[in-house]
Each structure stands twice: as structure tokens, then as C-alpha cells.
Design an enzyme around this catalytic site. Structure first.
Site, PDB file in Angstrom:
ATOM      1  N   ALA A 166       3.203   5.815  -8.135  1.00 44.47           N
ATOM      2  CA  ALA A 166       4.633   6.082  -8.335  1.00 44.47           C
ATOM      3  C   ALA A 166       5.050   5.706  -9.758  1.00 44.47           C
ATOM      4  CB  ALA A 166       5.462   5.319  -7.305  1.00 44.47           C
TER       5      ALA A 166
ATOM      6  N   GLY B 223       0.823  -1.210   0.000  1.00 46.00           N
ATOM      7  CA  GLY B 223       0.000   0.000   0.000  1.00 46.00           C
ATOM      8  C   GLY B 223       0.856   1.258   0.000  1.00 46.00           C
TER       9      GLY B 223
ATOM     10  N   SER C 117       2.367   1.993  -5.322  1.00 43.83           N
ATOM     11  CA  SER C 117       3.203   1.630  -6.473  1.00 43.83           C
ATOM     12  C   SER C 117       2.574   2.065  -7.801  1.00 43.83           C
ATOM     13  CB  SER C 117       3.477   0.127  -6.486  1.00 43.83           C
ATOM     14  OG  SER C 117       2.284  -0.597  -6.383  1.00 43.83           O
ATOM     15  N   SER C 118       1.249   2.037  -7.896  1.00 46.89           N
ATOM     16  CA  SER C 118       0.603   2.436  -9.150  1.00 46.89           C
ATOM     17  C   SER C 118       0.836   3.917  -9.426  1.00 46.89           C
ATOM     18  CB  SER C 118      -0.910   2.201  -9.094  1.00 46.89           C
ATOM     19  OG  SER C 118      -1.190   0.907  -8.669  1.00 46.89           O
TER      20      SER C 118
ATOM     21  N   ASP D 108      -1.239  10.412  -3.069  1.00 50.90           N
ATOM     22  CA  ASP D 108      -0.136   9.499  -3.369  1.00 50.90           C
ATOM     23  C   ASP D 108       0.660   9.981  -4.585  1.00 50.90           C
ATOM     24  OD1 ASP D 108      -2.435   9.053  -4.818  1.00 50.90           O
ATOM     25  OD2 ASP D 108      -2.475   6.890  -4.530  1.00 50.90           O
TER      26      ASP D 108
HETATM   27  O1  PMV Z   1      -5.049   2.895   0.251  1.00 48.23           O
HETATM   28  P1  PMV Z   1      -4.085   4.003   0.145  1.00 48.23           P
HETATM   29  O2  PMV Z   1      -2.854   3.793   0.934  1.00 48.23           O
HETATM   30  O3  PMV Z   1      -3.818   4.409  -1.241  1.00 48.23           O
HETATM   31  O4  PMV Z   1      -4.783   5.261   0.877  1.00 48.23           O
HETATM   32  C1  PMV Z   1      -6.056   5.671   0.518  1.00 48.23           C
HETATM   33  C2  PMV Z   1      -6.401   6.923   1.234  1.00 48.23           C
HETATM   34  C3  PMV Z   1      -7.790   7.435   0.899  1.00 48.23           C
HETATM   35  O5  PMV Z   1      -7.930   8.696   1.559  1.00 48.23           O
HETATM   36  C4  PMV Z   1      -8.857   6.498   1.447  1.00 48.23           C
HETATM   37  C5  PMV Z   1      -8.005   7.597  -0.596  1.00 48.23           C
HETATM   38  C6  PMV Z   1      -7.293   8.772  -1.225  1.00 48.23           C
HETATM   39  O6  PMV Z   1      -7.053   8.709  -2.434  1.00 48.23           O
HETATM   40  O7  PMV Z   1      -7.019   9.759  -0.546  1.00 48.23           O
END
Ligand code: PMV
Length: 324
Positions: free
Chosen positions: A115, A109, A112-113, A156
Site C-alpha cells: 500500500a 498482514g 502495508s508495504s 496486494d
Molecule cells: O502474507 P500475505 O498476506 O501478503 O499473503 C501472501 C499470499 C501469497 O499467495 C502466499 C503470496 C502472494 O504474493 O500471492
């Protein structure tokens, strides 16, 4: 012909998950486990992809078919990103070969996608002399991720582009680096793969008839983010820990924590952590705990006793960069 290797960091959500999907801020840090993408312009007439971490081996199609037809799951982010860059900047490729390699498992988690999406956009920017700014790389990468996933805040993607520790608001409305020197973070992996979109949907189903409470939770999370930001900047780790616990309580009410994560968090706290919470969508992936140096070992073994695996990563990592 022209060849380049680009890398981008993974990420960990520190505060604000879920609320950030709906217009609220969050805090994310980039981790020093990186995704690497090597891309080469060829004259083959075809697009070739090898991405062993996501089970893509010798995937090949004509360059003029990039982005068309059925795309295997592991190839989607790279291929759609290429299509989006070529369309937006009106470019063509005579042939293109891409190989990805990750320092971390796509199961953690760590993003990676996102990045790999950011890496390929940066690689194309260099290879096609597009001179894209960080903001342009963010925008086209976020558009790509949304096209494939349908939902997400883009936090992300921002971590992969900018690196460091960021105060981030939905869709990149605000992306502000936080100058934090150290972050005594401990990361525990649950061994369970989480599905982000499923968990976002689970929250909205659960609160279908309780919108008022949901909005209150998101407002409370926002307050935690704001206070967390101030305490992190002044290195008041004990207070940051207390806020992590408060954030976790709200995440539990959202219904995204699971027993394994709860046990790891409880064990971390009992072993002397300032505070602990899940990181990301919930349902699996990782927990993060904050602890004084003197308690680090004890907290790590506490998390292990609860069935977690310690991932040793450094936070505040550098954003996307050209390797060679
Ligand atoms: O599942 P992860 O680690 O990509 O985190 C998601 C976090 C959320 O707030 C639920 C979704 C987002 O894109 O912000």
C-alpha cells in the site's frame, strides 16, 4: 513547493493464496483501513523520510543517492519505488520529503508495504505530472515489491491500486473487479506476525519431491476460486463458506496453517460461521470467517475465546486516491 497526500487500502485474501504465486487465480478484497503518504517536492537537495509505523525517523540522504547503498528495511519500499519512477520516466528531484501514516498495524498482514509503494508511485505521478494509469501504477509498484521481496503474485498491489474485490491472476495477467455489494466477513487477528516469503519457501521445500500432489492442490484451489467467485456474485454465502473450509483444508496440507489459526477457525465454525480460513501466507496474521448476521456476535466471541482479536474492517474499499 508542491505537496500531496495520497491514501491506499489494505487487503485481505479471500481465496487462492499460494496457488496464485504459480499462475493460478485468487480473489482479494480491499479493506477500509488505509495507508497515507504525504510527499513534498523541496529544494533541500535531500530525500527525507519519516515512517513511524516501521520505525523510520528522520532518515535522510542526498536525492542523487536515492536507491543506492544500504537501505534500512522500513525505508526500502518507498525509496526503491521512488528510484524506479525517476529512472523509468527520466525525472530528477530537487529535494523530496515523505511522511507515512497507517490506520492499521504493519503486523496484521494487511499489506502495508504494498500500500505504501502504491501511494508513493501515485504521489509522484501527481507531483511530476506523469498522469500514470492504474495499470502503469500497478506495473511499477509490483516491480518494486518483487525487487525487494523476490517473490509474490502482486495481488496486494492490485488491491491497493484498484480497490474493491478483485479476481486476480499472477502478476496482474488478469485483474477483474467483482461487483459485490456486501460481504458478511469477520476478521480475527492471531497476534502472530507471518513472514510471507518464508512461508512460500516452506511450501516448495515440503513438496520438493511431491510435485504431482502440489500441482493437484493448486488445481483444486483454482477450482475453489472459480466456484467461490460465482457464489459470491450470486450472494450464496452458505456455499461460499463451504468453499472457505475446503480451501483451508488444502492450505493445511500445504503446511502453512498453525495451531492458533486452526483453533480460531474451529471455534468460528462451531459458533455458527458458514465457513472460515486463514487469509494470506499463513503462519500467523489473520483468519476470515463468513457468518449470517444472526450469528455474528457468537462467531466473534468464539474467535476471541480461541485467543484471536476481532478487527472491524469494511471490505470492498476504494483503491488509491488523492486526499489533498
Ligand atoms: O502474507 P500475505 O498476506 O501478503 O499473503 C501472501 C499470499 C501469497 O499467495 C502466499 C503470496 C502472494 O504474493 O500471492
Amino acid at each position: 513547493m508542491k505537496k500531496i497526500t495520497v491514501s491506499a487500502p489494505g487487503k485481505l485474501m479471500l481465496f487462492g493464496e499460494h496457488a496464485v504465486v504459480y499462475g493460478h487465480p485468487c480473489i482479494v478484497t480491499a479493506v477500509d483501513s488505509r495507508m497515507f503518504v504525504t510527499a513534498e517536492v523541496t529544494s533541500s537537495g535531500s530525500f527525507e523520510l519519516n515512517a513511524p509505523d516501521v520505525q523510520i525517523k528522520d532518515y535522510i540522504k542526498p536525492t542523487n543517492e536515492i536507491g543506492n547503498g544500504e537501505i534500512p528495511k522500513g525505508a526500502q519500499f518507498i525509496e526503491v519505488a521512488i528510484k524506479n519512477v525517476l529512472e523509468k520516466y527520466k525525472k530528477k528531484l530537487t529535494g523530496f520529503s515523505v511522511v507515512t501514516r497507517s490506520e492499521f498495524s504493519s503486523k496484521f498482514g494487511f499489506g502495508s508495504s504494498s500500500a505504501s509503494t502504491v501511494c508513493i508511485v501515485k504521489a509522484l505521478s501527481e507531483l511530476l505530472s506523469l498522469k500514470l494509469s492504474s495499470r502503469e501504477i500497478f506495473d511499477i509498484s509490483f516491480k518494486t515489491v518483487l525487487e525487494i521481496q523476490g517473490k509474490g503474485s502482486g495481488f496486494d498491489v492490485a488491491a491497493a491500486v484498484y480497490g474493491g474485490t478483485l479476481y486476480f491472476v499472477t502478476g496482474g495477467k488478469v485483474i477483474k473487479p467483482l461487483k459485490i455489494k456486501t460481504l458478511p466477513l469477520i476478521v480475527g487477528y492471531s497476534g502472530i506476525k507471518a513472514d510471507t516469503v518464508k512461508l512460500i519457501n516452506k511450501v516448495s521445500r515440503k513438496f520438493d519431491k511431491k510435485q504431482k500432489r502440489l500441482n493437484q492442490i493448486y488445481d483444486d484451489i483454482e477450482e475453489i476460486v472459480e466456484r467461490g467467485r460465482a457464489f459470491m456474485l450470486s450472494e450464496k454465502w452458505e456455499e461460499v463458506g463451504i468453499l472457505m473450509d475446503a480451501n483451508q483444508k488444502l492450505l493445511k496440507e500445504l503446511g502453512v496453517s498453525i495451531e492458533k489459526l486452526d483453533n480460531m477457525i474451529y471455534s468460528a465454525s462451531k459458533s455458527g460461521a458458514y465457513g472460515a480460513k486463514l487469509s494470506g501466507a499463513g503462519g500467523g496474521d489473520c483468519i476470515i470467517a463468513l457468518a449470517p448476521n444472526s450469528k455474528r456476535k457468537a462467531v466473534e466471541s468464539g474467535i476471541e475465546k480461541a485467543g484471536g482479536t476481532i478487527l472491524s474492517v469494511r471490505t470492498n474499499a476504494r483503491g488509491v486516491k488523492v486526499e489533498k
